[in-house]
Motif scaffolding. Structure first.
Motif, PDB file in Angstrom:
ATOM      1  N   SER A   1      40.343  44.116  32.551  1.00 12.75           N
ATOM      2  CA  SER A   1      40.254  43.219  33.702  1.00 12.75           C
ATOM      3  C   SER A   1      38.742  43.230  33.912  1.00 12.75           C
ATOM      4  CB  SER A   1      41.211  43.304  34.751  1.00 12.75           C
ATOM      5  OG  SER A   1      41.050  42.523  35.946  1.00 12.75           O
ATOM      6  N   TYR A   2      38.284  44.466  34.282  1.00 13.22           N
ATOM      7  CA  TYR A   2      36.783  44.743  34.575  1.00 13.22           C
ATOM      8  C   TYR A   2      35.990  44.039  33.822  1.00 13.22           C
ATOM      9  CZ  TYR A   2      32.642  47.314  35.653  1.00 13.22           C
ATOM     10  OH  TYR A   2      31.341  47.833  36.224  1.00 13.22           O
TER      11      TYR A   2
ATOM     12  N   HIS B   1      36.252  40.323  34.003  1.00 13.95           N
ATOM     13  CA  HIS B   1      35.515  39.603  35.301  1.00 13.95           C
ATOM     14  C   HIS B   1      33.909  39.974  35.390  1.00 13.95           C
ATOM     15  CE1 HIS B   1      38.884  38.275  37.039  1.00 13.95           C
ATOM     16  NE2 HIS B   1      39.658  39.478  37.042  1.00 13.95           N
TER      17      HIS B   1
ATOM     18  N   LYS C   1      34.890  43.986  41.433  1.00 11.41           N
ATOM     19  CA  LYS C   1      35.137  45.378  42.218  1.00 11.41           C
ATOM     20  C   LYS C   1      36.424  45.707  42.338  1.00 11.41           C
ATOM     21  CE  LYS C   1      35.230  45.394  46.594  1.00 11.41           C
ATOM     22  NZ  LYS C   1      34.744  44.940  48.228  1.00 11.41           N
ATOM     23  N   ASN C   2      37.451  44.656  42.692  1.00 13.31           N
ATOM     24  CA  ASN C   2      38.891  45.062  42.506  1.00 13.31           C
ATOM     25  C   ASN C   2      39.162  45.715  41.120  1.00 13.31           C
ATOM     26  OD1 ASN C   2      38.993  43.983  45.163  1.00 13.31           O
ATOM     27  ND2 ASN C   2      39.566  41.805  44.624  1.00 13.31           N
ATOM     28  N   ALA C   3      38.904  44.947  40.344  1.00  9.08           N
ATOM     29  CA  ALA C   3      39.470  45.606  38.886  1.00  9.08           C
ATOM     30  C   ALA C   3      38.819  47.005  38.710  1.00  9.08           C
ATOM     31  CB  ALA C   3      38.805  44.741  37.764  1.00  9.08           C
TER      32      ALA C   3
ATOM     33  N   ASP D   1      40.991  49.295  41.095  1.00  7.76           N
ATOM     34  CA  ASP D   1      42.381  49.422  40.236  1.00  7.76           C
ATOM     35  C   ASP D   1      42.515  50.122  39.134  1.00  7.76           C
ATOM     36  OD1 ASP D   1      43.266  48.064  42.493  1.00  7.76           O
ATOM     37  OD2 ASP D   1      43.233  46.063  41.471  1.00  7.76           O
TER      38      ASP D   1
ATOM     39  N   ARG E   1      33.730  40.309  43.740  1.00 11.77           N
ATOM     40  CA  ARG E   1      34.872  41.187  44.263  1.00 11.77           C
ATOM     41  C   ARG E   1      35.828  41.116  43.203  1.00 11.77           C
ATOM     42  NH1 ARG E   1      33.640  36.966  48.305  1.00 11.77           N
ATOM     43  NH2 ARG E   1      32.666  37.909  50.173  1.00 11.77           N
ATOM     44  N   GLN E   2      36.007  40.280  42.278  1.00  7.00           N
ATOM     45  CA  GLN E   2      37.091  40.239  41.410  1.00  7.00           C
ATOM     46  C   GLN E   2      36.452  41.528  40.442  1.00  7.00           C
ATOM     47  OE1 GLN E   2      36.940  36.233  39.631  1.00  7.00           O
ATOM     48  NE2 GLN E   2      38.932  35.936  40.422  1.00  7.00           N
TER      49      GLN E   2
ATOM     50  N   ASP F   1      32.747  35.713  45.423  1.00 10.33           N
ATOM     51  CA  ASP F   1      33.965  36.006  44.942  1.00 10.33           C
ATOM     52  C   ASP F   1      34.118  36.546  43.218  1.00 10.33           C
ATOM     53  OD1 ASP F   1      34.729  34.571  46.956  1.00 10.33           O
ATOM     54  OD2 ASP F   1      34.878  32.611  46.004  1.00 10.33           O
ATOM     55  N   GLY F   2      33.213  36.069  42.438  1.00 10.64           N
ATOM     56  CA  GLY F   2      32.958  36.809  40.997  1.00 10.64           C
ATOM     57  C   GLY F   2      32.959  38.283  41.174  1.00 10.64           C
TER      58      GLY F   2
END
Length: 261
Positions: A147-148, A151, A137-139, A142, A134-135, A131-132
């Motif tokens: 945020s990157y 996270h 990766k999403n940041a 985006d 994926r956060q 989960d950590g």
């Protein structure tokens, strides 16, 4: 049938001896209990008591773990480093509680990894780790640098909790591949674009997932499986031989009766 009974009895005794040899070492069990209690005390901010248990661990580890060669050289190295970090965490005067817990947890999981061939505790960290990431990766996808960074720092802290255990349970080549990619993400965190990182992050996510697959399979001693296989084979062969002897005897008896008639 006496032959069959003798073979089965001998192999059963041999098999039981192999199982007895695979029982956990009481020293390792005691060390694991000390590590577990130290973690529980740390969670309740009872750092002095946790320190006492970790010091007791150090004495027992030195007396038995090193002198009696209870552990391999790799296990000695990993456990020594994890213990040092855990002791530093509970004795630090200005350490944050969360960081203390992370370091002592890493030590606790490493001890469990030494003695657990089936379902080591660090496997329970799969969800927080994945989960950590994926956060992260999403940041990255985006394009959100702030945020990157946030996270990624959180992910690195979570990953370091299981890293000592991975050094014990995983092949060095596999772990080195993961660690090199993590170091790359950390070093070049400020130099990414959505296009550049997309495929790399997908590949790395798959690599991370592979850490948690296959480790929970029961890794019984291969020699034990050999004994079990041999036991079954010998019993089958012996039963076949006994049946063949019985068949020959009955056939011979029928021929004798026919001659008498």
């Amino acid at each position: 049938m006496k032959l069959l009974s003798g073979i089965v009895l001998s192999l059963t005794l041999f098999l039981n001896a192999g199982i007895a040899d695979s029982k956990p070492d009481p020293v390792v069990d005691e060390l694991d209990q000390l590590a577990d209690e130290a973690l529980q005390l740390t969670k309740f901010s009872r750092f002095e008591e946790a320190k006492s248990l970790l010091e007791r661990y150090a004495v027992l580890f030195s007396e038995h773990g090193m002198k009696e060669q209870t552990f391999t050289m790799d296990e000695l190295r990993v456990l020594s480093a994890a213990h040092h970090e855990a002791l530093r965490a509970v004795t630090s005067v200005d350490g944050e509680k969360e960081e203390r817990i992370r370091l002592v947890t890493a030590f606790r999981l490493a001890n469990d990894a030494v003695q657990s061939n089936h379902q080591p505790m660090w496997l329970e960290m799969e969800s927080p780790v994945m989960d950590g990431f994926r956060q992260v990766k999403n940041a990255a996808l985006d394009g959100d640098r702030e945020s990157y960074d946030r996270h990624l720092n959180a992910f690195l802290s979570t990953y370091r909790v299981i890293q000592p255990s991975l050094k014990i349970d995983l092949p060095a080549e596999k772990l080195q591949k993961i660690d090199s990619k993590i170091a790359f993400l950390d070093k070049y965190r400020s130099n990414f674009t959505e296009q550049d990182w997309a495929s790399q992050l997908e590949d790395f996510e798959a690599d991370l997932k592979s850490l948690f697959t296959g480790v929970d399979e029961d890794e019984a001693d291969p020699s034990l499986w050999w004994v079990i296989s041999m036991t079954g084979s010998v019993i089958i062969l012996t039963l076949s031989y006994v049946s063949w002897r019985k068949y020959k005897g009955e056939k011979k008896e029928m021929k004798r009766k026919d001659r008498n008639n």
